[in-house]
Design a protein around this motif. Structure first.
Motif, PDB file in Angstrom:
ATOM      1  N   TRP A  82     -18.891  64.140 -44.507  1.00 54.04           N
ATOM      2  CA  TRP A  82     -18.911  63.049 -43.497  1.00 54.04           C
ATOM      3  C   TRP A  82     -18.314  63.302 -42.339  1.00 54.04           C
ATOM      4  CZ3 TRP A  82     -14.889  60.511 -41.191  1.00 54.04           C
ATOM      5  CH2 TRP A  82     -13.676  60.793 -41.876  1.00 54.04           C
ATOM      6  N   ASP A  83     -16.951  64.073 -42.152  1.00 54.88           N
ATOM      7  CA  ASP A  83     -16.000  64.205 -41.119  1.00 54.88           C
ATOM      8  C   ASP A  83     -16.549  65.433 -40.290  1.00 54.88           C
ATOM      9  OD1 ASP A  83     -15.643  66.499 -42.776  1.00 54.88           O
ATOM     10  OD2 ASP A  83     -13.575  66.117 -42.752  1.00 54.88           O
ATOM     11  N   SER A  84     -18.030  65.983 -40.553  1.00 57.29           N
ATOM     12  CA  SER A  84     -18.410  66.895 -39.633  1.00 57.29           C
ATOM     13  C   SER A  84     -19.484  66.420 -38.895  1.00 57.29           C
ATOM     14  CB  SER A  84     -19.060  68.171 -40.335  1.00 57.29           C
ATOM     15  OG  SER A  84     -19.822  67.823 -41.318  1.00 57.29           O
ATOM     16  N   GLN A  85     -19.809  65.042 -39.006  1.00 62.95           N
ATOM     17  CA  GLN A  85     -21.071  64.363 -38.264  1.00 62.95           C
ATOM     18  C   GLN A  85     -20.329  64.144 -36.870  1.00 62.95           C
ATOM     19  OE1 GLN A  85     -23.755  64.270 -40.141  1.00 62.95           O
ATOM     20  NE2 GLN A  85     -22.474  65.367 -41.586  1.00 62.95           N
ATOM     21  N   PRO A  86     -21.434  64.257 -35.952  1.00 64.08           N
ATOM     22  CA  PRO A  86     -21.104  63.571 -34.732  1.00 64.08           C
ATOM     23  C   PRO A  86     -20.418  62.205 -34.533  1.00 64.08           C
ATOM     24  CG  PRO A  86     -23.227  64.471 -34.646  1.00 64.08           C
ATOM     25  CD  PRO A  86     -22.827  64.409 -36.142  1.00 64.08           C
ATOM     26  N   GLY A  87     -19.428  62.002 -34.110  1.00 65.05           N
ATOM     27  CA  GLY A  87     -18.693  60.631 -34.182  1.00 65.05           C
ATOM     28  C   GLY A  87     -18.084  60.200 -35.285  1.00 65.05           C
ATOM     29  N   ALA A  88     -17.793  61.009 -36.088  1.00 64.16           N
ATOM     30  CA  ALA A  88     -17.196  60.760 -37.460  1.00 64.16           C
ATOM     31  C   ALA A  88     -15.607  60.361 -37.109  1.00 64.16           C
ATOM     32  CB  ALA A  88     -17.243  61.773 -38.314  1.00 64.16           C
ATOM     33  N   ARG A  89     -14.941  61.499 -36.388  1.00 64.89           N
ATOM     34  CA  ARG A  89     -13.590  61.094 -36.243  1.00 64.89           C
ATOM     35  C   ARG A  89     -13.231  60.164 -34.998  1.00 64.89           C
ATOM     36  NH1 ARG A  89     -11.050  61.757 -40.658  1.00 64.89           N
ATOM     37  NH2 ARG A  89     -11.011  63.828 -41.418  1.00 64.89           N
ATOM     38  N   GLU A  90     -14.184  59.819 -34.480  1.00 63.46           N
ATOM     39  CA  GLU A  90     -13.904  58.558 -33.423  1.00 63.46           C
ATOM     40  C   GLU A  90     -14.101  57.231 -34.463  1.00 63.46           C
ATOM     41  OE1 GLU A  90     -16.045  61.043 -32.780  1.00 63.46           O
ATOM     42  OE2 GLU A  90     -14.621  61.902 -31.200  1.00 63.46           O
ATOM     43  N   ALA A  91     -15.043  57.284 -35.277  1.00 64.77           N
ATOM     44  CA  ALA A  91     -14.907  56.072 -36.285  1.00 64.77           C
ATOM     45  C   ALA A  91     -13.951  55.853 -37.019  1.00 64.77           C
ATOM     46  CB  ALA A  91     -16.315  56.146 -37.021  1.00 64.77           C
ATOM     47  N   HIS A  92     -13.399  57.208 -37.713  1.00 61.69           N
ATOM     48  CA  HIS A  92     -12.395  57.271 -38.577  1.00 61.69           C
ATOM     49  C   HIS A  92     -11.379  58.308 -38.436  1.00 61.69           C
ATOM     50  CE1 HIS A  92     -14.104  54.187 -41.269  1.00 61.69           C
ATOM     51  NE2 HIS A  92     -15.439  54.666 -40.969  1.00 61.69           N
ATOM     52  N   TYR A 131     -16.523  51.171 -39.951  1.00 63.04           N
ATOM     53  CA  TYR A 131     -15.966  51.746 -38.642  1.00 63.04           C
ATOM     54  C   TYR A 131     -14.560  51.264 -38.580  1.00 63.04           C
ATOM     55  CZ  TYR A 131     -14.787  52.307 -33.833  1.00 63.04           C
ATOM     56  OH  TYR A 131     -14.140  52.707 -32.574  1.00 63.04           O
ATOM     57  N   HIS A 132     -13.503  52.103 -38.485  1.00 64.45           N
ATOM     58  CA  HIS A 132     -12.081  51.553 -38.303  1.00 64.45           C
ATOM     59  C   HIS A 132     -11.436  52.685 -37.572  1.00 64.45           C
ATOM     60  CE1 HIS A 132      -8.540  50.240 -40.093  1.00 64.45           C
ATOM     61  NE2 HIS A 132      -8.761  49.556 -40.044  1.00 64.45           N
ATOM     62  N   ASN A 133     -11.259  52.050 -36.400  1.00 65.16           N
ATOM     63  CA  ASN A 133     -10.322  53.010 -35.178  1.00 65.16           C
ATOM     64  C   ASN A 133      -9.419  51.802 -34.599  1.00 65.16           C
ATOM     65  OD1 ASN A 133      -9.446  54.077 -32.833  1.00 65.16           O
ATOM     66  ND2 ASN A 133     -10.938  55.555 -32.973  1.00 65.16           N
ATOM     67  N   MET A 134      -8.408  51.602 -35.149  1.00 66.41           N
ATOM     68  CA  MET A 134      -7.362  50.704 -34.578  1.00 66.41           C
ATOM     69  C   MET A 134      -7.143  50.782 -32.907  1.00 66.41           C
ATOM     70  SD  MET A 134      -6.855  48.901 -37.221  1.00 66.41           S
ATOM     71  CE  MET A 134      -5.679  47.582 -36.321  1.00 66.41           C
ATOM     72  N   ARG A 135      -7.165  51.817 -32.664  1.00 66.81           N
ATOM     73  CA  ARG A 135      -6.875  51.810 -31.168  1.00 66.81           C
ATOM     74  C   ARG A 135      -8.246  51.365 -30.310  1.00 66.81           C
ATOM     75  NH1 ARG A 135      -4.127  54.421 -27.139  1.00 66.81           N
ATOM     76  NH2 ARG A 135      -5.435  54.824 -25.229  1.00 66.81           N
ATOM     77  N   GLU A 136      -9.341  51.619 -30.840  1.00 70.13           N
ATOM     78  CA  GLU A 136     -10.619  51.087 -30.132  1.00 70.13           C
ATOM     79  C   GLU A 136     -10.821  49.620 -30.393  1.00 70.13           C
ATOM     80  OE1 GLU A 136     -12.810  52.976 -28.083  1.00 70.13           O
ATOM     81  OE2 GLU A 136     -10.763  54.128 -28.220  1.00 70.13           O
ATOM     82  N   PHE A 137     -10.298  49.233 -31.596  1.00 73.17           N
ATOM     83  CA  PHE A 137     -10.240  47.461 -31.870  1.00 73.17           C
ATOM     84  C   PHE A 137      -9.434  46.940 -30.849  1.00 73.17           C
ATOM     85  CE2 PHE A 137     -11.264  48.206 -36.578  1.00 73.17           C
ATOM     86  CZ  PHE A 137     -12.504  48.026 -36.471  1.00 73.17           C
ATOM     87  N   ARG A 138      -8.391  47.723 -30.476  1.00 73.16           N
ATOM     88  CA  ARG A 138      -7.256  47.004 -29.431  1.00 73.16           C
ATOM     89  C   ARG A 138      -8.016  46.874 -28.125  1.00 73.16           C
ATOM     90  NH1 ARG A 138      -3.260  49.710 -32.684  1.00 73.16           N
ATOM     91  NH2 ARG A 138      -2.528  48.420 -34.191  1.00 73.16           N
ATOM     92  N   TYR A 139      -8.553  48.093 -27.559  1.00 69.17           N
ATOM     93  CA  TYR A 139      -8.801  48.341 -26.217  1.00 69.17           C
ATOM     94  C   TYR A 139      -9.904  48.536 -25.889  1.00 69.17           C
ATOM     95  CZ  TYR A 139      -3.935  49.497 -26.632  1.00 69.17           C
ATOM     96  OH  TYR A 139      -2.382  49.441 -26.980  1.00 69.17           O
TER      97      TYR A 139
END
Length: 307
Positions: A252-262, A210-218
Motif C-alpha cells: 500500500w505504501d508504494s501507491q500514489p498518495g499513500a504517504r500523504e494519506a498515512h 485517510y488519517h493525516n493529522m497535519r492536513e486535518f488541522r490546516y
C-alpha cells in the motif's frame, strides 16, 4: 373379521404417515437451527472520526455519524451475532494484545473535549473464553499475542459502538494492531480471525482510511479532495478477491498518495482495514461508505459478507 383387519391396517398406515410427517418436521427444525447457528458473520471496516466528535454531532462529522448510527445496521444483523472482535487503531503493541476481562471500563484517550465526553458509558460485556481461543488460534498460526484483562476500551471502540449498537448487549473483544505497522503481518492476523466469523462472531476494524493529522488541522474546506487517487486504490484493492487484495494491500505504501494519506510511522489507522481485508475470506469486499469529510478528505468503509 375382514372389517377389523382393514381397520387395523388403516390405523397402522395412519401411524406410519404421522411418524413420517413428524420426522420430517423434526429434521426441518434441526436443519433450520443448524443453519441459524452457522450464519457467517461479516467483517467490516468503519471510520471512527476524531475523538468523540461523531457522538457530539459536530458538523464535519455528520455524514460519519449518520453512517454509524443508521446505515451499518442495514448491512449487519446484530440480533444474530454471538460476539464482536474489534480491532482498534488506538491500541498499538509490539505483539497482538487481546482484551480478556469479563468487563472493561472506558479509556478516554482524547484531550480537550467537553466534560460530558469523559462520562460516557458502554457496558457491553467482554468474553474471556473467546479471548483465550483467539490467543490459541494465533499461537497455532505462529503469531505472538498476549491477553490483557486491564486496559480499557479506547475511543476507537466505544465511539463507533455507541452509535452502531447503543444497547451494548453483544460481547466485545478488543484487539490491538502492531506497532511495526507491517501490512503483511496485519493481513495474516485477519486471516486467523476469519475462522471466528463462521461461529457468528463479527470482525470490526475501527480506524480511518485517510488519517493525516497535519492536513486535518490546516487543509479543511479546500473545495478539493486531497486523496481521491489513494481512495480509489483502496476501493479497487478491497473489492478484489483474496489473492489480488492481499498482493495490493501489502504494498500500500508504494501507491500514489499513500504517504500523504498515512504519513511514515503514522499508519496505525490503516492497519485495522488491512486486518479486516485479511478476515474477508476469498471473495471481494463491498464499499458501503464513501464520503468527503470537510469536503476535502475522502473516507471509505468496506464489508465482507461471504466466504
Amino acid at each position: 373379521m375382514i372389517v377389523l383387519n382393514s381397520f387395523t391396517i388403516l390405523i397402522q398406515v395412519a401411524f406410519i404417515v404421522f411418524m413420517s410427517l413428524l420426522s420430517m418436521n423434526i429434521i426441518r427444525h434441526f436443519s433450520g437451527s443448524a443453519k441459524r447457528m452457522a450464519v457467517l458473520a461479516p467483517a467490516i471496516f468503519v471510520n471512527h472520526g476524531g475523538g468523540p466528535l461523531p457522538l457530539l454531532g459536530e458538523k464535519d462529522h455528520l455524514g460519519l455519524t449518520v453512517f454509524l448510527r443508521d446505515e451499518v445496521k442495514k448491512h449487519v444483523n446484530f440480533k444474530v451475532l454471538k460476539a464482536i472482535i474489534l480491532v482498534t487503531a488506538h491500541w498499538e503493541e509490539q505483539k497482538v494484545s487481546i482484551s480478556s476481562a469479563e468487563h472493561h471500563d472506558l479509556y478516554f484517550d482524547y484531550y480537550g473535549f467537553p466534560p460530558e465526553t469523559y462520562k460516557y458509558r458502554y457496558d457491553a460485556p467482554g468474553d474471556p473464553e473467546l479471548a483465550k481461543r483467539i490467543q490459541i488460534s494465533l499461537k497455532n498460526a505462529g503469531i505472538e499475542s498476549k491477553l490483557d484483562p486491564k486496559r480499557g476500551w479506547d475511543h476507537g471502540v466505544f465511539v463507533p459502538m455507541m452509535l452502531i449498537n447503543p444497547s451494548a448487549d453483544i460481547p466485545i473483544i478488543q484487539v490491538s494492531v502492531l506497532s511495526n505497522q507491517d501490512p503483511e503481518q496485519h493481513y495474516a492476523l485477519g486471516q486467523v480471525l476469519y475462522q471466528f466469523r463462521k461461529e457468528g462472531v463479527a470482525i470490526i476494524g475501527s480506524g480511518m482510511s485517510y488519517h493525516n493529522m497535519r492536513e486535518f488541522r490546516y487543509s479543511r474546506d479546500t473545495g478539493k479532495v486531497v486523496n481521491a487517487e489513494f481512495d480509489e486504490y483502496l476501493n479497487k484493492a478491497c473489492t478484489s478477491g483474496n489473492d489480488k487484495r492481499k498482493q495490493d494491500l501489502i504494498v500500500w505504501d508504494s501507491q500514489p498518495g499513500a504517504r500523504e494519506a498515512h504519513p511514515p510511522r503514522a499508519a496505525e489507522h490503516l492497519m485495522p482495514l488491512i486486518v479486516i481485508a485479511g478476515a474477508g475470506g476469498e471473495g471481494p469486499g463491498e464499499r458501503i461508505f464513501n464520503w468527503d469529510m470537510s469536503g476535502t478528505f475522502r473516507l471509505s468503509g468496506f464489508i465482507w459478507k461471504d466466504e
